[in-house]
Design a protein around this motif. Sequence first.
Motif, mmCIF file in Angstrom:
data_model
loop_
_atom_site.group_PDB
_atom_site.id
_atom_site.type_symbol
_atom_site.label_atom_id
_atom_site.label_comp_id
_atom_site.label_asym_id
_atom_site.label_seq_id
_atom_site.Cartn_x
_atom_site.Cartn_y
_atom_site.Cartn_z
ATOM 1 N N VAL A 82 30.647 80.384 31.133
ATOM 2 C CA VAL A 82 31.738 79.920 31.990
ATOM 3 C C VAL A 82 31.601 80.618 33.338
ATOM 4 O O VAL A 82 31.738 81.833 33.425
ATOM 5 N N GLU A 84 33.271 79.315 36.159
ATOM 6 C CA GLU A 84 34.444 78.980 36.968
ATOM 7 C C GLU A 84 35.228 80.247 37.278
ATOM 8 O O GLU A 84 35.425 81.096 36.404
ATOM 9 N N ALA A 87 38.722 80.791 35.223
ATOM 10 C CA ALA A 87 38.707 80.124 33.914
ATOM 11 C C ALA A 87 39.535 80.874 32.870
ATOM 12 O O ALA A 87 40.195 80.252 32.037
ATOM 13 N N TYR A 91 42.430 78.545 31.319
ATOM 14 C CA TYR A 91 42.343 78.163 29.909
ATOM 15 C C TYR A 91 42.835 79.281 28.998
ATOM 16 O O TYR A 91 42.335 79.468 27.888
ATOM 17 N N ILE A 150 35.815 72.717 28.665
ATOM 18 C CA ILE A 150 35.962 73.997 29.354
ATOM 19 C C ILE A 150 34.879 74.140 30.417
ATOM 20 O O ILE A 150 35.116 74.640 31.505
#
Length: 152
Positions: A82, A84, A87, A91, A150
């Motif tokens: 991940v 991002e 994130a 999330y 995701i």
Amino acid sequence: MKKIDLILVATLFMLQSEAQVYPKTSISCLGTELDGSQTLRVTGYGRNRADAKEQAKKNAVWAVIFDGIREGAKGCNTRPLVTEVNAKERYEEYFNLFFADGGDYKEYVSLSDTKKRSGGKKKDKLGYSYDLTVRVLRAELKARLKADNIID
């Protein structure tokens, strides 16, 4: 010294001593497999030995997802799954459930590379520290995160 200053000094001393007892979790890569999995050496901390082992498993999956593996053998995939920026916050509910005790993170960690009596363990006043060799199923974890939208 004023009472507030004494409290501040005592608090700083406590935080510093806790940081010395439990340093940042160490994670290093021992190698990668042809199926895309990574074999990692991870440290976990907990109230007892079982908690420390579970925390080591969570730490390994967390590092593969968010931090990437920076130490260890060359050829390991150092990039996190991940990338991002926010994130973890975006999330948060998903990852809270994923990393809960008995959560889905267990599906992506294997102890098949662990040898008997290879776990370095230490006990102190606050609990246990346990070194564990685990295999993180990176390819399957990536597929799961893609399926759950995701990552892209």
